[in-house]
Design a protein around this motif. Structure first.
Motif, mmCIF file in Angstrom:
data_model
loop_
_atom_site.group_PDB
_atom_site.id
_atom_site.type_symbol
_atom_site.label_atom_id
_atom_site.label_comp_id
_atom_site.label_asym_id
_atom_site.label_seq_id
_atom_site.Cartn_x
_atom_site.Cartn_y
_atom_site.Cartn_z
ATOM 1 N N VAL A 123 71.498 19.997 -0.776
ATOM 2 C CA VAL A 123 72.574 20.859 -1.266
ATOM 3 C C VAL A 123 72.903 21.915 -0.220
ATOM 4 O O VAL A 123 72.112 22.177 0.680
ATOM 5 C CB VAL A 123 72.197 21.561 -2.597
ATOM 6 N N ASP A 124 74.087 22.499 -0.377
ATOM 7 C CA ASP A 124 74.477 23.671 0.398
ATOM 8 C C ASP A 124 74.386 24.858 -0.539
ATOM 9 O O ASP A 124 75.059 24.881 -1.577
ATOM 10 C CB ASP A 124 75.908 23.533 0.928
ATOM 11 N N TYR B 218 66.677 24.853 -12.817
ATOM 12 C CA TYR B 218 66.665 24.080 -11.584
ATOM 13 C C TYR B 218 65.667 24.676 -10.608
ATOM 14 O O TYR B 218 65.360 25.863 -10.653
ATOM 15 C CB TYR B 218 68.044 24.081 -10.917
ATOM 16 N N GLU B 219 65.220 23.825 -9.693
ATOM 17 C CA GLU B 219 64.386 24.244 -8.577
ATOM 18 C C GLU B 219 65.216 24.128 -7.305
ATOM 19 O O GLU B 219 65.808 23.078 -7.050
ATOM 20 C CB GLU B 219 63.152 23.346 -8.493
ATOM 21 N N LEU B 220 65.282 25.210 -6.555
ATOM 22 C CA LEU B 220 65.907 25.194 -5.237
ATOM 23 C C LEU B 220 64.790 25.317 -4.215
ATOM 24 O O LEU B 220 63.932 26.192 -4.337
ATOM 25 C CB LEU B 220 66.882 26.358 -5.071
ATOM 26 N N ARG B 221 64.806 24.446 -3.224
ATOM 27 C CA ARG B 221 63.803 24.490 -2.158
ATOM 28 C C ARG B 221 64.489 24.836 -0.849
ATOM 29 O O ARG B 221 65.402 24.133 -0.422
ATOM 30 C CB ARG B 221 63.097 23.141 -2.024
ATOM 31 N N ALA B 222 64.007 25.908 -0.219
ATOM 32 C CA ALA B 222 64.571 26.369 1.053
ATOM 33 C C ALA B 222 63.669 25.920 2.193
ATOM 34 O O ALA B 222 62.588 26.466 2.382
ATOM 35 C CB ALA B 222 64.706 27.883 1.050
ATOM 36 N N HIS B 223 64.110 24.911 2.902
ATOM 37 C CA HIS B 223 63.409 24.436 4.099
ATOM 38 C C HIS B 223 64.069 25.095 5.303
ATOM 39 O O HIS B 223 65.214 25.523 5.232
ATOM 40 C CB HIS B 223 63.550 22.918 4.231
ATOM 41 N N PRO B 224 63.388 25.177 6.426
ATOM 42 C CA PRO B 224 64.061 25.699 7.618
ATOM 43 C C PRO B 224 65.287 24.839 7.951
ATOM 44 O O PRO B 224 65.165 23.651 8.214
ATOM 45 C CB PRO B 224 62.994 25.593 8.712
ATOM 46 N N GLY C 165 74.557 30.206 -5.855
ATOM 47 C CA GLY C 165 75.093 28.919 -6.275
ATOM 48 C C GLY C 165 74.802 27.856 -5.235
ATOM 49 O O GLY C 165 74.269 28.154 -4.170
ATOM 50 N N TRP C 166 75.154 26.611 -5.570
ATOM 51 C CA TRP C 166 74.972 25.523 -4.632
ATOM 52 C C TRP C 166 75.962 24.405 -4.937
ATOM 53 O O TRP C 166 76.520 24.318 -6.025
ATOM 54 C CB TRP C 166 73.536 25.007 -4.618
ATOM 55 N N VAL C 167 76.152 23.563 -3.920
ATOM 56 C CA VAL C 167 77.050 22.427 -4.010
ATOM 57 C C VAL C 167 76.292 21.202 -3.519
ATOM 58 O O VAL C 167 75.670 21.235 -2.457
ATOM 59 C CB VAL C 167 78.312 22.637 -3.146
ATOM 60 N N GLU D 102 67.358 21.963 -0.795
ATOM 61 C CA GLU D 102 67.348 20.862 -1.749
ATOM 62 C C GLU D 102 67.355 21.466 -3.156
ATOM 63 O O GLU D 102 66.925 22.599 -3.343
ATOM 64 C CB GLU D 102 66.084 20.018 -1.602
ATOM 65 N N ALA D 103 67.818 20.666 -4.123
ATOM 66 C CA ALA D 103 67.820 21.126 -5.507
ATOM 67 C C ALA D 103 67.514 19.970 -6.440
ATOM 68 O O ALA D 103 67.810 18.813 -6.135
ATOM 69 C CB ALA D 103 69.169 21.740 -5.875
ATOM 70 N N GLY D 104 66.935 20.311 -7.577
ATOM 71 C CA GLY D 104 66.669 19.318 -8.613
ATOM 72 C C GLY D 104 66.477 20.012 -9.945
ATOM 73 O O GLY D 104 66.043 21.169 -10.003
ATOM 74 N N ARG D 105 66.813 19.299 -11.004
ATOM 75 C CA ARG D 105 66.669 19.856 -12.347
ATOM 76 C C ARG D 105 65.197 19.854 -12.750
ATOM 77 O O ARG D 105 64.484 18.875 -12.528
ATOM 78 C CB ARG D 105 67.494 19.043 -13.334
ATOM 79 N N LEU D 106 64.773 20.962 -13.332
ATOM 80 C CA LEU D 106 63.394 21.079 -13.808
ATOM 81 C C LEU D 106 63.265 20.400 -15.168
ATOM 82 O O LEU D 106 64.224 20.402 -15.956
ATOM 83 C CB LEU D 106 62.982 22.547 -13.920
#
Length: 181
Positions: free
Chosen positions: A102-103, A154-160, A114-116, A164-168
């Motif tokens: 996601v962005d 949702y879970e948002l994961r911030a990698h360098p 937010g994210w897209v 990424e995102a996914g529904r919990l």
């Protein structure tokens, strides 16, 4: 003579709490001085009494844990990390099963707003629930944000360099067992 003022050495500075139970989310906590907040981050944080310990938690008197991220993040923003003592069914233990790239859009403080998805699906963050900073020592090589959007978590994961995102998973509403042993 400068018109800017320096903080009074023993004057407390407000810390904004993000995430966690309803009685603490968005509140300002004023217990530390500017000098204390300038010290080691490992010494900062708090365990707060809450009227909103999740039903089904093994300790109805559990404390809400709030801590700041490490530098260069501001010492005056503290995030909900979970409950103490830890409960095996705490909502913060959930992880998303399916993750997609996601962005993420962030505000001026770096908080996700937010994210897209790659398919163009837009999500707005209605509320930050919890946040854990990436910690390579604990094999958590990405930052984690639990957020609410459109009635789902949702879970948002911030990698360098990417997100990424996914529904919990949904949670069952449980009752407190207030029986004293």
């Amino acid at each position: 003579m400068s018109e800017t003022t320096s903080p009074v050495p023993n004057e407390t500075v407000p810390v904004r709490l993000i995430g966690g139970p309803d009685d603490w989310h968005g509140q300002d906590l004023t217990i530390h001085t500017a000098a204390e907040l300038a010290g080691p981050r490992e010494a900062l944080g708090t365990y707060l009494i809450s009227n909103h310990v999740p039903a089904g938690h093994p300790d109805p008197g559990a404390r809400a844990v709030f801590e700041p991220d490490s530098e260069p993040a501001p010492a005056t923003t503290w995030f909900f990390r979970g409950w103490f003592p830890y409960g095996p069914h705490d909502l913060e233990n959930r992880t998303a099963d399916q993750i997609v790239p996601v962005d993420v859009e962030s505000d001026e403080e770096g908080l996700p707003t937010g994210w897209v998805t790659d398919e163009g699906e837009r999500h707005r963050v209605d509320r930050i629930l919890a946040h854990w900073q990436a910690n390579l020592e604990d094999d958590l090589g990405f930052g984690v944000w639990h957020v609410r959007s459109g009635g789902a978590d949702y879970e948002l994961r911030a990698h360098p360099g990417h997100w990424e995102a996914g529904r919990l998973p949904e949670v069952e509403v449980q009752e407190h067992d207030d029986t004293l042993i």
